[in-house]
Design an enzyme around this catalytic site. Sequence first.
Site, PDB file in Angstrom:
ATOM      1  N   ASP A   7       0.814  -1.205   0.072  1.00  0.00           N
ATOM      2  CA  ASP A   7       0.056  -0.036   0.058  1.00  0.00           C
ATOM      3  C   ASP A   7       0.894   1.221  -0.167  1.00  0.00           C
ATOM      4  O   ASP A   7       2.043   1.258   0.537  1.00  0.00           O
ATOM      5  CB  ASP A   7      -0.727  -0.060   1.188  1.00  0.00           C
ATOM      6  N   ASP A   9      -0.313   4.913   0.800  1.00  0.00           N
ATOM      7  CA  ASP A   9      -0.457   5.890   1.804  1.00  0.00           C
ATOM      8  C   ASP A   9      -0.615   5.376   3.302  1.00  0.00           C
ATOM      9  O   ASP A   9      -1.551   4.442   3.434  1.00  0.00           O
ATOM     10  CB  ASP A   9      -1.817   6.804   1.603  1.00  0.00           C
ATOM     11  N   CYS A  90      -6.406   2.704  -7.847  1.00  0.00           N
ATOM     12  CA  CYS A  90      -7.631   2.729  -8.290  1.00  0.00           C
ATOM     13  C   CYS A  90      -8.116   4.563  -7.983  1.00  0.00           C
ATOM     14  O   CYS A  90      -7.982   4.936  -6.822  1.00  0.00           O
ATOM     15  CB  CYS A  90      -8.408   1.928  -7.068  1.00  0.00           C
ATOM     16  N   HIS A  92     -11.077   5.404  -8.613  1.00  0.00           N
ATOM     17  CA  HIS A  92     -12.609   5.514  -8.666  1.00  0.00           C
ATOM     18  C   HIS A  92     -13.267   5.766  -7.078  1.00  0.00           C
ATOM     19  O   HIS A  92     -12.348   5.779  -6.110  1.00  0.00           O
ATOM     20  CB  HIS A  92     -12.960   4.015  -9.071  1.00  0.00           C
ATOM     21  N   CYS A  98     -16.106  -0.223  -8.868  1.00  0.00           N
ATOM     22  CA  CYS A  98     -15.353  -0.817  -9.843  1.00  0.00           C
ATOM     23  C   CYS A  98     -14.647  -2.073  -9.112  1.00  0.00           C
ATOM     24  O   CYS A  98     -14.886  -2.338  -8.194  1.00  0.00           O
ATOM     25  CB  CYS A  98     -14.143   0.191  -9.855  1.00  0.00           C
ATOM     26  N   CYS A 100     -11.293  -2.509  -8.967  1.00  0.00           N
ATOM     27  CA  CYS A 100     -10.034  -2.358  -8.447  1.00  0.00           C
ATOM     28  C   CYS A 100      -9.822  -1.720  -7.158  1.00  0.00           C
ATOM     29  O   CYS A 100      -8.647  -1.882  -6.494  1.00  0.00           O
ATOM     30  CB  CYS A 100      -9.083  -1.468  -9.459  1.00  0.00           C
ATOM     31  N   ASP A 128      -1.930  -0.648   5.841  1.00  0.00           N
ATOM     32  CA  ASP A 128      -2.518  -0.205   7.142  1.00  0.00           C
ATOM     33  C   ASP A 128      -3.950  -0.114   7.265  1.00  0.00           C
ATOM     34  O   ASP A 128      -4.389   0.579   8.447  1.00  0.00           O
ATOM     35  CB  ASP A 128      -1.718   1.184   7.431  1.00  0.00           C
TER      36      ASP A 128
END
Length: 168
Positions: A7, A9, A90, A92, A98, A100, A128
Amino acid sequence: MKIAFLDRDGTIIKDYPDERWTAIHSPEFVKGAVNTLKTVISKDYEIIIITNQYIIHEGFITFGQYEEVTAKMLKELTKQQVQVLDIFYCPHGRNEGCDCLKPRDGMIRMALEKYPEINLKESFIVGDSRADVELAANLNIRGFGIRIDYRGKNIETLNDITELPDYL
Ligand SMILES: [Mg+2]
Ligand SMILES: [Zn+2]
């Protein structure tokens, strides 16, 4: 090829409440994240970043701002000799349905299509958010949740990213 799906952020760079992201143009690294990535690479994993960026669709940041933060992050990582194989995001909204948006597996499927040599069973996901570990659980691969209390097969909880190499 085994992949560390990370990931972005809150895992590699700091995360903020959605409305604070509007003012963010430069990433700040999570303490210890860069060194952790170096260790992960030394254990023969390639790095792929998978990131939900619904704050684009929901109007908190522009696409350009997403790109700006990502480019600055990559520039610093390159400077520190951390090579990132690819990034999937992603854009969206959370209500768009969606495939994703994590914990859905669209970004992993895109990665597998682009890099058919990926061995998913030897790969893992770290993040996280609950969505990150749920994605790992959905795919039945190893998952690491940073301060996420989630019980499941092959899912571990880390107090912070620097604990990751202990498990690899
Ligand atoms: Mg996160
Ligand atoms: Zn999406």
